[in-house]
Motif scaffolding. Structure first.
Motif, PDB file in Angstrom:
ATOM      1  N   LEU A 203       0.804  -1.219   0.000  1.00 47.98           N
ATOM      2  CA  LEU A 203       0.000   0.000   0.000  1.00 47.98           C
ATOM      3  C   LEU A 203       0.840   1.274   0.000  1.00 47.98           C
ATOM      4  CD1 LEU A 203      -2.816  -0.917   2.563  1.00 47.98           C
ATOM      5  CD2 LEU A 203      -2.950  -0.896   0.073  1.00 47.98           C
ATOM      6  N   ALA A 204       2.119   1.168   0.319  1.00 47.27           N
ATOM      7  CA  ALA A 204       2.952   2.364   0.500  1.00 47.27           C
ATOM      8  C   ALA A 204       2.986   3.247  -0.746  1.00 47.27           C
ATOM      9  CB  ALA A 204       4.365   1.947   0.901  1.00 47.27           C
ATOM     10  N   ILE A 205       3.333   2.689  -1.904  1.00 44.68           N
ATOM     11  CA  ILE A 205       3.486   3.491  -3.122  1.00 44.68           C
ATOM     12  C   ILE A 205       2.150   4.042  -3.618  1.00 44.68           C
ATOM     13  CG2 ILE A 205       4.173   3.411  -5.546  1.00 44.68           C
ATOM     14  CD1 ILE A 205       6.427   1.554  -4.769  1.00 44.68           C
ATOM     15  N   PRO A 206       1.079   3.226  -3.719  1.00 39.15           N
ATOM     16  CA  PRO A 206      -0.207   3.797  -4.175  1.00 39.15           C
ATOM     17  C   PRO A 206      -0.695   4.945  -3.301  1.00 39.15           C
ATOM     18  CG  PRO A 206      -0.287   1.415  -4.234  1.00 39.15           C
ATOM     19  CD  PRO A 206       0.989   1.769  -3.544  1.00 39.15           C
ATOM     20  N   LEU A 207      -0.491   4.847  -1.998  1.00 38.47           N
ATOM     21  CA  LEU A 207      -0.945   5.915  -1.114  1.00 38.47           C
ATOM     22  C   LEU A 207      -0.085   7.170  -1.263  1.00 38.47           C
ATOM     23  CD1 LEU A 207      -1.803   3.855   2.084  1.00 38.47           C
ATOM     24  CD2 LEU A 207      -3.396   4.975   0.539  1.00 38.47           C
ATOM     25  N   GLN A 208       1.209   7.000  -1.493  1.00 39.98           N
ATOM     26  CA  GLN A 208       2.077   8.157  -1.719  1.00 39.98           C
ATOM     27  C   GLN A 208       1.705   8.862  -3.011  1.00 39.98           C
ATOM     28  OE1 GLN A 208       6.129   6.793  -1.548  1.00 39.98           O
ATOM     29  NE2 GLN A 208       6.067   6.396   0.646  1.00 39.98           N
ATOM     30  N   VAL A 209       1.408   8.095  -4.050  1.00 39.99           N
ATOM     31  CA  VAL A 209       0.998   8.686  -5.321  1.00 39.99           C
ATOM     32  C   VAL A 209      -0.302   9.463  -5.150  1.00 39.99           C
ATOM     33  CG1 VAL A 209       0.188   8.148  -7.660  1.00 39.99           C
ATOM     34  CG2 VAL A 209       2.187   6.964  -6.725  1.00 39.99           C
ATOM     35  N   ALA A 210      -1.184   8.977  -4.280  1.00 39.62           N
ATOM     36  CA  ALA A 210      -2.456   9.650  -4.036  1.00 39.62           C
ATOM     37  C   ALA A 210      -2.307  10.876  -3.152  1.00 39.62           C
ATOM     38  CB  ALA A 210      -3.453   8.686  -3.405  1.00 39.62           C
ATOM     39  N   GLY A 211      -1.083  11.129  -2.655  1.00 49.53           N
ATOM     40  CA  GLY A 211      -0.841  12.318  -1.851  1.00 49.53           C
ATOM     41  C   GLY A 211      -0.850  12.083  -0.357  1.00 49.53           C
ATOM     42  N   TYR A 212      -0.920  10.816   0.058  1.00 50.43           N
ATOM     43  CA  TYR A 212      -0.938  10.500   1.482  1.00 50.43           C
ATOM     44  C   TYR A 212       0.413   9.919   1.878  1.00 50.43           C
ATOM     45  CZ  TYR A 212      -5.979  11.098   1.117  1.00 50.43           C
ATOM     46  OH  TYR A 212      -7.226  11.616   0.908  1.00 50.43           O
ATOM     47  N   GLU A 213       1.354  10.797   2.221  1.00 49.37           N
ATOM     48  CA  GLU A 213       2.703  10.349   2.558  1.00 49.37           C
ATOM     49  C   GLU A 213       2.849  10.023   4.040  1.00 49.37           C
ATOM     50  OE1 GLU A 213       5.515  13.163   1.171  1.00 49.37           O
ATOM     51  OE2 GLU A 213       5.033  12.890  -0.951  1.00 49.37           O
ATOM     52  N   ASP A 214       2.108  10.718   4.888  1.00 46.36           N
ATOM     53  CA  ASP A 214       2.231  10.529   6.337  1.00 46.36           C
ATOM     54  C   ASP A 214       1.076   9.715   6.905  1.00 46.36           C
ATOM     55  OD1 ASP A 214       4.552  12.072   6.355  1.00 46.36           O
ATOM     56  OD2 ASP A 214       3.402  13.929   6.511  1.00 46.36           O
ATOM     57  N   ILE A 215       0.485   8.905   6.074  1.00 51.28           N
ATOM     58  CA  ILE A 215      -0.667   8.128   6.502  1.00 51.28           C
ATOM     59  C   ILE A 215      -0.224   6.973   7.407  1.00 51.28           C
ATOM     60  CG2 ILE A 215      -0.596   6.536   4.548  1.00 51.28           C
ATOM     61  CD1 ILE A 215      -3.607   6.576   4.479  1.00 51.28           C
ATOM     62  N   SER A 216      -1.076   6.615   8.363  1.00 56.40           N
ATOM     63  CA  SER A 216      -0.841   5.444   9.211  1.00 56.40           C
ATOM     64  C   SER A 216      -1.722   4.301   8.709  1.00 56.40           C
ATOM     65  CB  SER A 216      -1.183   5.754  10.671  1.00 56.40           C
ATOM     66  OG  SER A 216      -0.352   6.773  11.175  1.00 56.40           O
ATOM     67  N   VAL A 217      -1.123   3.119   8.589  1.00 49.76           N
ATOM     68  CA  VAL A 217      -1.859   1.949   8.105  1.00 49.76           C
ATOM     69  C   VAL A 217      -1.883   0.897   9.198  1.00 49.76           C
ATOM     70  CG1 VAL A 217      -2.003   0.148   6.353  1.00 49.76           C
ATOM     71  CG2 VAL A 217      -1.168   2.423   5.725  1.00 49.76           C
ATOM     72  N   ASN A 218      -3.077   0.581   9.663  1.00 49.64           N
ATOM     73  CA  ASN A 218      -3.266  -0.490  10.648  1.00 49.64           C
ATOM     74  C   ASN A 218      -3.848  -1.707   9.941  1.00 49.64           C
ATOM     75  OD1 ASN A 218      -2.387   1.173  12.738  1.00 49.64           O
ATOM     76  ND2 ASN A 218      -4.447   1.915  13.188  1.00 49.64           N
ATOM     77  N   VAL A 219      -3.219  -2.848  10.149  1.00 55.63           N
ATOM     78  CA  VAL A 219      -3.661  -4.084   9.490  1.00 55.63           C
ATOM     79  C   VAL A 219      -4.002  -5.117  10.557  1.00 55.63           C
ATOM     80  CG1 VAL A 219      -3.085  -5.869   7.810  1.00 55.63           C
ATOM     81  CG2 VAL A 219      -2.121  -3.565   7.566  1.00 55.63           C
ATOM     82  N   ARG A 220      -5.137  -5.730  10.425  1.00 55.79           N
ATOM     83  CA  ARG A 220      -5.524  -6.810  11.341  1.00 55.79           C
ATOM     84  C   ARG A 220      -6.357  -7.837  10.581  1.00 55.79           C
ATOM     85  NH1 ARG A 220      -9.383  -2.775  13.286  1.00 55.79           N
ATOM     86  NH2 ARG A 220     -11.532  -3.581  13.179  1.00 55.79           N
ATOM     87  N   PHE A 221      -6.513  -9.009  11.200  1.00 57.43           N
ATOM     88  CA  PHE A 221      -7.268 -10.092  10.585  1.00 57.43           C
ATOM     89  C   PHE A 221      -8.687 -10.123  11.140  1.00 57.43           C
ATOM     90  CE2 PHE A 221      -3.022 -11.504   9.571  1.00 57.43           C
ATOM     91  CZ  PHE A 221      -3.178 -12.173   8.362  1.00 57.43           C
ATOM     92  N   ASP A 222      -9.542 -10.814  10.414  1.00 55.33           N
ATOM     93  CA  ASP A 222     -10.901 -11.054  10.903  1.00 55.33           C
ATOM     94  C   ASP A 222     -10.828 -11.677  12.297  1.00 55.33           C
ATOM     95  OD1 ASP A 222     -12.392 -10.087   8.764  1.00 55.33           O
ATOM     96  OD2 ASP A 222     -12.310 -11.978   7.680  1.00 55.33           O
ATOM     97  N   GLY A 223     -11.614 -11.121  13.210  1.00 51.83           N
ATOM     98  CA  GLY A 223     -11.649 -11.681  14.557  1.00 51.83           C
ATOM     99  C   GLY A 223     -10.663 -11.045  15.509  1.00 51.83           C
ATOM    100  N   GLU A 224      -9.702 -10.289  14.995  1.00 50.51           N
ATOM    101  CA  GLU A 224      -8.734  -9.606  15.849  1.00 50.51           C
ATOM    102  C   GLU A 224      -9.289  -8.258  16.278  1.00 50.51           C
ATOM    103  OE1 GLU A 224      -4.249 -11.085  14.618  1.00 50.51           O
ATOM    104  OE2 GLU A 224      -5.076  -9.276  13.716  1.00 50.51           O
ATOM    105  N   SER A 225      -8.987  -7.875  17.511  1.00 49.57           N
ATOM    106  CA  SER A 225      -9.376  -6.550  17.976  1.00 49.57           C
ATOM    107  C   SER A 225      -8.351  -5.532  17.490  1.00 49.57           C
ATOM    108  CB  SER A 225      -9.463  -6.517  19.505  1.00 49.57           C
ATOM    109  OG  SER A 225      -8.193  -6.768  20.080  1.00 49.57           O
ATOM    110  N   ALA A 226      -8.695  -4.258  17.592  1.00 49.59           N
ATOM    111  CA  ALA A 226      -7.800  -3.202  17.121  1.00 49.59           C
ATOM    112  C   ALA A 226      -6.508  -3.170  17.903  1.00 49.59           C
ATOM    113  CB  ALA A 226      -8.499  -1.849  17.219  1.00 49.59           C
ATOM    114  N   ALA A 227      -6.518  -3.643  19.138  1.00 51.00           N
ATOM    115  CA  ALA A 227      -5.324  -3.598  19.972  1.00 51.00           C
ATOM    116  C   ALA A 227      -4.345  -4.711  19.661  1.00 51.00           C
ATOM    117  CB  ALA A 227      -5.710  -3.653  21.447  1.00 51.00           C
ATOM    118  N   GLU A 228      -4.775  -5.747  18.977  1.00 48.38           N
ATOM    119  CA  GLU A 228      -3.901  -6.907  18.709  1.00 48.38           C
ATOM    120  C   GLU A 228      -2.914  -6.591  17.618  1.00 48.38           C
ATOM    121  OE1 GLU A 228      -5.854 -11.007  19.486  1.00 48.38           O
ATOM    122  OE2 GLU A 228      -7.390  -9.795  18.528  1.00 48.38           O
TER     123      GLU A 228
END
Length: 228
Positions: A203-228
């Motif tokens: 996701l790094a390059i597509p988001l930079q091209v879209a103008g979002y250089e300082d974006i934070s990306v949180n990735v989790r799986f189905d069933g995982e809470s946001a804190a995991e």
């Protein structure tokens, strides 16, 4: 005599008006040049420096659009299998042979990207944070490298049929053990972490091209809470 040489108001007004008109005429080309310079500068900024921010979710989905699956982790390990073969006449075991094998196995962990619809992307405009929710990993069938296996056979006499049965039984046993090992919680945790990092990198390059250089990306799986 002095009064005759002094200019009157009516004599100076036409001269002043003529000078003002001339000044206006001379200023017009400079005004055009300034406007052209400003227009060229704006077009250059627009073409080379300006980046219009697009939809971060659409940009993220574009990164996975042409991929059906993504291999995120590969685990190679060795499994030990052991089989016994008994052969006899009229129900009496006359020959017994045993074979142990150490077989290398490889298992791959994949993400099914065909499931990555828009509902799996959540954008928080206030914190510039993109949350990506992944489907559960798919584990491939173990690939046994039987050409590199080490075998140890015991028995006074091992017939060809017995040898074939021992090898087949060991292969089946090794595949079952490898599939079970692939679901080990520690191995699964490593595969999940690798998947999350792979998604962030994709996701790094597509988001930079879209103008979002300082974006934070949180990735989790189905069933995982946001804190995991």
């Amino acid at each position: 005599m002095a009064d005759k040489l002094k200019p009157t108001a009516t004599q100076t007004e036409p001269a002043a008006q003529k000078e003002k008109s001339l000044a206006r005429v001379q200023a017009v080309p400079w005004l055009i040049v300034i406007l052209l310079i400003a227009a060229v500068a704006w077009l250059g900024w627009r073409a080379f420096l300006y980046q219009e921010e697009g939809d971060p979710v659409a940009s993220a989905m574009l990164a996975f659009e042409k991929q059906n699956s993504l291999t995120v982790f590969s685990s190679r390990f060795e499994v030990v299998a052991e089989s016994v073969d008994r052969r006899g006449v009229l129900g009496v075991d006359l020959l017994e042979s045993r074979q142990a094998a150490v077989i290398p196995a490889t298992v791959e962990y994949r993400l099914d990207l065909s499931q990555m619809d828009r509902d799996r992307f959540q954008w928080d405009d206030g914190s510039d944070t993109l949350t990506v929710i992944l489907p559960q990993l798919k584990i491939s069938r173990p690939n046994l490298d039987e050409g590199s296996q080490a075998t140890f056979t015991e028995g006074a006499y091992v017939s060809r049929d017995a040898s074939t049965d021992l090898a087949r039984n060991n292969s089946q046993q090794a595949e079952r053990k490898a599939a079970l090992f692939a679901k080990n919680p520690q191995v699964l945790a490593m595969a999940r972490n690798a998947a999350k990092e792979a998604v962030r990198q994709n996701l790094a390059i597509p988001l930079q091209v879209a103008g979002y250089e300082d974006i934070s990306v949180n990735v989790r799986f189905d069933g995982e809470s946001a804190a995991e």
